[in-house]
Design a protein around this motif. Structure first.
Motif, mmCIF file in Angstrom:
data_model
loop_
_atom_site.group_PDB
_atom_site.id
_atom_site.type_symbol
_atom_site.label_atom_id
_atom_site.label_comp_id
_atom_site.label_asym_id
_atom_site.label_seq_id
_atom_site.Cartn_x
_atom_site.Cartn_y
_atom_site.Cartn_z
ATOM 1 N N GLU A 156 10.540 10.618 -10.088
ATOM 2 C CA GLU A 156 10.922 11.852 -10.766
ATOM 3 C C GLU A 156 10.668 13.098 -9.930
ATOM 4 O O GLU A 156 11.410 14.077 -10.022
ATOM 5 N N ARG A 157 9.627 13.089 -9.132
ATOM 6 C CA ARG A 157 9.186 14.306 -8.452
ATOM 7 C C ARG A 157 9.547 14.334 -6.980
ATOM 8 O O ARG A 157 9.737 15.410 -6.414
ATOM 9 N N ILE A 207 0.830 -1.207 0.000
ATOM 10 C CA ILE A 207 0.000 0.000 0.000
ATOM 11 C C ILE A 207 0.867 1.261 0.000
ATOM 12 O O ILE A 207 0.447 2.301 -0.505
ATOM 13 N N LEU A 208 2.086 1.161 0.534
ATOM 14 C CA LEU A 208 2.998 2.298 0.444
ATOM 15 C C LEU A 208 3.345 2.588 -1.019
ATOM 16 O O LEU A 208 3.461 3.746 -1.425
ATOM 17 N N LYS A 209 3.483 1.522 -1.832
ATOM 18 C CA LYS A 209 3.721 1.715 -3.271
ATOM 19 C C LYS A 209 2.556 2.457 -3.921
ATOM 20 O O LYS A 209 2.744 3.393 -4.703
ATOM 21 N N TYR A 210 1.337 2.022 -3.586
ATOM 22 C CA TYR A 210 0.164 2.671 -4.175
ATOM 23 C C TYR A 210 0.114 4.146 -3.787
ATOM 24 O O TYR A 210 -0.222 5.009 -4.603
ATOM 25 N N LEU A 211 0.439 4.441 -2.525
ATOM 26 C CA LEU A 211 0.418 5.830 -2.078
ATOM 27 C C LEU A 211 1.506 6.632 -2.772
ATOM 28 O O LEU A 211 1.282 7.776 -3.196
ATOM 29 N N TYR A 212 2.685 6.049 -2.909
ATOM 30 C CA TYR A 212 3.785 6.739 -3.584
ATOM 31 C C TYR A 212 3.397 7.113 -5.015
ATOM 32 O O TYR A 212 3.712 8.214 -5.489
ATOM 33 N N GLU A 213 2.696 6.216 -5.696
ATOM 34 C CA GLU A 213 2.251 6.519 -7.062
ATOM 35 C C GLU A 213 1.332 7.730 -7.081
ATOM 36 O O GLU A 213 1.436 8.592 -7.968
ATOM 37 N N ARG A 214 0.429 7.819 -6.102
ATOM 38 C CA ARG A 214 -0.476 8.973 -6.047
ATOM 39 C C ARG A 214 0.277 10.255 -5.739
ATOM 40 O O ARG A 214 -0.053 11.320 -6.260
ATOM 41 N N ILE A 215 1.299 10.171 -4.907
ATOM 42 C CA ILE A 215 2.105 11.357 -4.590
ATOM 43 C C ILE A 215 2.839 11.839 -5.835
ATOM 44 O O ILE A 215 2.833 13.033 -6.156
ATOM 45 N N GLU A 216 3.472 10.916 -6.558
ATOM 46 C CA GLU A 216 4.186 11.298 -7.780
ATOM 47 C C GLU A 216 3.224 11.923 -8.800
ATOM 48 O O GLU A 216 3.551 12.927 -9.447
ATOM 49 N N ARG A 217 2.036 11.348 -8.948
ATOM 50 C CA ARG A 217 1.073 11.892 -9.907
ATOM 51 C C ARG A 217 0.601 13.278 -9.488
ATOM 52 O O ARG A 217 0.418 14.163 -10.332
ATOM 53 N N LEU A 230 2.273 15.497 -7.738
ATOM 54 C CA LEU A 230 3.357 16.452 -7.989
ATOM 55 C C LEU A 230 3.502 16.732 -9.483
ATOM 56 O O LEU A 230 3.766 17.879 -9.886
ATOM 57 N N ARG A 231 3.317 15.715 -10.308
ATOM 58 C CA ARG A 231 3.404 15.913 -11.753
ATOM 59 C C ARG A 231 2.269 16.813 -12.244
ATOM 60 O O ARG A 231 2.474 17.675 -13.108
ATOM 61 N N THR A 232 1.084 16.637 -11.683
ATOM 62 C CA THR A 232 -0.063 17.463 -12.074
ATOM 63 C C THR A 232 0.215 18.940 -11.845
ATOM 64 O O THR A 232 -0.155 19.799 -12.655
ATOM 65 N N TYR A 233 0.877 19.243 -10.729
ATOM 66 C CA TYR A 233 1.160 20.642 -10.384
ATOM 67 C C TYR A 233 2.557 21.091 -10.815
ATOM 68 O O TYR A 233 2.968 22.201 -10.487
ATOM 69 N N ASP A 237 13.625 1.963 -1.729
ATOM 70 C CA ASP A 237 13.401 1.345 -3.039
ATOM 71 C C ASP A 237 12.470 2.194 -3.901
ATOM 72 O O ASP A 237 12.658 2.308 -5.111
ATOM 73 N N LEU A 238 11.473 2.798 -3.267
ATOM 74 C CA LEU A 238 10.517 3.611 -4.024
ATOM 75 C C LEU A 238 11.181 4.839 -4.620
ATOM 76 O O LEU A 238 10.950 5.191 -5.770
ATOM 77 N N THR A 239 12.004 5.510 -3.823
ATOM 78 C CA THR A 239 12.585 6.772 -4.278
ATOM 79 C C THR A 239 13.820 6.576 -5.151
ATOM 80 O O THR A 239 14.339 7.544 -5.709
#
Length: 280
Positions: free
Chosen positions: A168-169, A114-124, A126-129, A156-158
């Motif tokens: 990236e973000r 679930i940390l992976k899923y959350l990380y994906e939402r954080i990256e998205r 940041l990319r949106t803004y 591993d995520l970062t």
């Protein structure tokens, strides 16, 4: 720059039928210029209710603490005021909730996923803004060994990212801090715990949904489900209808209708299609 504060939560005994133990992790995302403003407003709230400086806002306040002694009405008002402050400070949120009874992984494995899923939402987000971000997590419970294991998963995520999000973000490894000293982590505790409680069917969370929904990230269609709140496995997706009022869910370019069907029977694998699972 945006600062992201994350914390975990869970519900061992949901009220809704068909749910097992829920584990969750959530993020509150601050524009850099609002970080100090939030601290100022929380300090004013603390003074207003007479809360000692050496105690923190917790969803589950320790026995003997100020909030535990204050009683239900004070706690309810304090939670709502924290969410009001978050809205004024332009906070955005994302919470991932996993039902362990349907995907019976070890709790640590589930937490890593679930940390992976959350990380994906954080990256998205940041990319949106078109922003960069730093992620700060509450110190995990369980002692030094569990803390080290959690940090390794986060690293591993970062460094490698996930299948769906490149690193990236988020510009540096996720760091940890004790929530006792960071009011923004205390907000992450509130948002994650309240959202999880709402999906578990508990009144304490459901009565805050009117304030949680405006904070949650949305997709291009204005929907929270799958973006600001993520449920796993997908068998739970009809709860987006019952809790968020969302009538459809998009998977890529395909729209999936949520909630009651025209007929009396639920489709296989959709335990919440025609019922919210709440006891009568």
């Amino acid at each position: 720059m945006q600062l992201v504060f994350i914390d975990d939560s869970g519900q061992s005994d949901p009220r809704r039928e068909h749910l097992g133990e829920l584990v969750s992790v959530g993020a509150v995302i601050f524009p850099e210029h609002q970080v100090s403003e939030y601290t100022k407003e929380i300090d004013l709230l603390r003074a207003e209710i007479g809360m000692p400086d050496d105690q923190e806002f917790k969803w589950n306040s320790p026995r003997g603490s100020f909030l535990a002694k204050a009683g239900g009405p004070t706690v309810k008002e304090q939670r709502r005021k924290m969410l009001e402050i978050a809205a004024r400070c332009e906070v955005r949120t994302a919470v991932v909730i996993w039902d362990r009874s349907k995907v019976t992984w070890d709790k640590h494995e589930a937490a890593g996923e679930i940390l992976k899923y959350l990380y994906e939402r954080i990256e998205r987000h940041l990319r949106t803004y078109d922003e960069r971000g730093v992620v700060i997590a509450d110190v995990p419970g369980g002692g030094a060994a569990d803390h080290s294991k959690w940090l390794a998963q986060a690293l591993d995520l970062t460094t490698a990212g996930t299948r769906y999000a490149k690193p990236e973000r988020v510009i540096m490894p996720i760091v940890t801090a004790p929530s006792h000293h960071v009011p923004h982590l205390q907000l992450a505790d509130l948002v994650t715990a309240a959202t999880t409680a709402a999906f578990a069917g508990h009144t304490s969370g459901l009565e805050l949904m009117d304030m949680l929904k405006p904070l949650a990230r949305t997709n291009a269609y204005g929907d929270i489900g799958g973006t600001g709140v993520v449920l796993w496995p997908p068998d739970l997706n009809d709860l987006y209808f019952w809790v968020l009022g969302q009538k459809s869910w998009w998977k890529g370019s395909n729209e999936c209708r949520l909630g009651p069907s025209d007929g009396p029977f639920a489709q296989p694998g959709r335990p919440f299609q025609n019922s919210d699972g709440m006891p009568e």
